[in-house]
Scaffold this motif. Structure first.
Motif, PDB file in Angstrom:
ATOM      1  N   LEU A   3       0.782  -1.224   0.000  1.00 20.96           N
ATOM      2  CA  LEU A   3       0.000   0.000   0.000  1.00 20.96           C
ATOM      3  C   LEU A   3       0.823   1.290   0.000  1.00 20.96           C
ATOM      4  O   LEU A   3       0.538   2.212  -0.758  1.00 20.96           O
ATOM      5  CB  LEU A   3      -0.948   0.018   1.215  1.00 20.96           C
ATOM      6  N   LEU A   4       1.875   1.352   0.850  1.00 20.30           N
ATOM      7  CA  LEU A   4       2.541   2.634   1.049  1.00 20.30           C
ATOM      8  C   LEU A   4       4.048   2.480   1.194  1.00 20.30           C
ATOM      9  O   LEU A   4       4.524   1.648   1.973  1.00 20.30           O
ATOM     10  CB  LEU A   4       1.980   3.305   2.316  1.00 20.30           C
ATOM     11  N   GLN A  30       4.397   7.462  -1.560  1.00 18.22           N
ATOM     12  CA  GLN A  30       4.051   6.653  -2.726  1.00 18.22           C
ATOM     13  C   GLN A  30       3.007   5.618  -2.323  1.00 18.22           C
ATOM     14  O   GLN A  30       3.261   4.755  -1.486  1.00 18.22           O
ATOM     15  CB  GLN A  30       5.289   5.950  -3.276  1.00 18.22           C
ATOM     16  N   VAL A  31       1.835   5.736  -2.924  1.00 18.98           N
ATOM     17  CA  VAL A  31       0.744   4.794  -2.693  1.00 18.98           C
ATOM     18  C   VAL A  31       0.698   3.845  -3.889  1.00 18.98           C
ATOM     19  O   VAL A  31       0.810   4.292  -5.039  1.00 18.98           O
ATOM     20  CB  VAL A  31      -0.601   5.544  -2.542  1.00 18.98           C
ATOM     21  N   TRP A  76      -0.003  -1.256  -9.868  1.00 18.62           N
ATOM     22  CA  TRP A  76      -0.488   0.121  -9.978  1.00 18.62           C
ATOM     23  C   TRP A  76       0.250   1.002  -8.969  1.00 18.62           C
ATOM     24  O   TRP A  76       0.338   0.677  -7.792  1.00 18.62           O
ATOM     25  CB  TRP A  76      -1.993   0.188  -9.704  1.00 18.62           C
ATOM     26  N   VAL A  77       0.800   2.116  -9.441  1.00 18.81           N
ATOM     27  CA  VAL A  77       1.535   3.036  -8.575  1.00 18.81           C
ATOM     28  C   VAL A  77       1.011   4.452  -8.826  1.00 18.81           C
ATOM     29  O   VAL A  77       1.026   4.940  -9.958  1.00 18.81           O
ATOM     30  CB  VAL A  77       3.058   2.992  -8.849  1.00 18.81           C
TER      31      VAL A  77
END
Length: 165
Positions: free
Chosen positions: A44-45, A125-126, A131-132
């Motif tokens: 996620l992060l 950065q999520v 997918w980024v």
């Protein structure tokens, strides 16, 4: 009849946003290697130090450098306009004062980077699997939240024609 106080004291929130933004950028510039993710929440992060010479989503990042001055001028112009609106807004009108203050703080936070470094420092950065989402920072978050609050507030303040209003 006494005039109600204006919302300029809300600029103190802008100062808090600027301070948090600059503090976090200072920390990540010391603690992180550029473009090397440091996992915070798996899947996620990440903290990922990145540099953006453009605007949101790296818009115009590949330009020859003139965009630094364009985005700087826009930040100053928008901040001045919003500060003027704060001076015309009642202090208790938090539905307008809060988003204006968030946007001003974010715009000035990124302006400091542009003037000092020639780029904006991003580090949040999520992501999910492949997918980024483009990296961002505290200033970007404040601008985005402020913009959403303005839109939501605009819809909320509309009265329907049959509401008697």
């Amino acid at each position: 009849m006494r005039a109600s106080p204006n919302a300029l004291p809300w600029l103190s929130l802008s100062l808090v946003i600027i301070a948090l933004d600059q503090l976090t950028k200072h920390i990540v510039l010391i603690a992180l290697q550029p473009y090397v993710p440091k996992e915070v929440i798996a899947g996620l992060l990440n903290w990922t130090l990145a540099f953006n010479t453009g605007a949101a989503f790296s818009f115009l990042a590949g330009a020859d450098g003139w965009q630094r001055w364009l985005f700087g001028a826009l930040a100053i112009g928008v901040s001045a306009m919003l500060a003027f609106w704060l001076s015309r807004t009642e202090r208790r009108d938090w539905r307008n004062a809060l988003p204006f203050s968030l946007i001003i703080g974010g715009a000035i936070g990124n302006l400091i980077d542009r003037l000092r470094l020639g780029h904006v420092t991003d580090f949040i950065q999520v992501y999910h699997q492949d997918w980024v989402f483009p990296s961002f920072n505290i200033a970007d978050s404040a601008i985005s939240i402020g913009a959403v609050l303005l839109v939501v507030g605009g819809f909320a303040s509309r009265k329907s024609p049959d509401a008697g209003g």
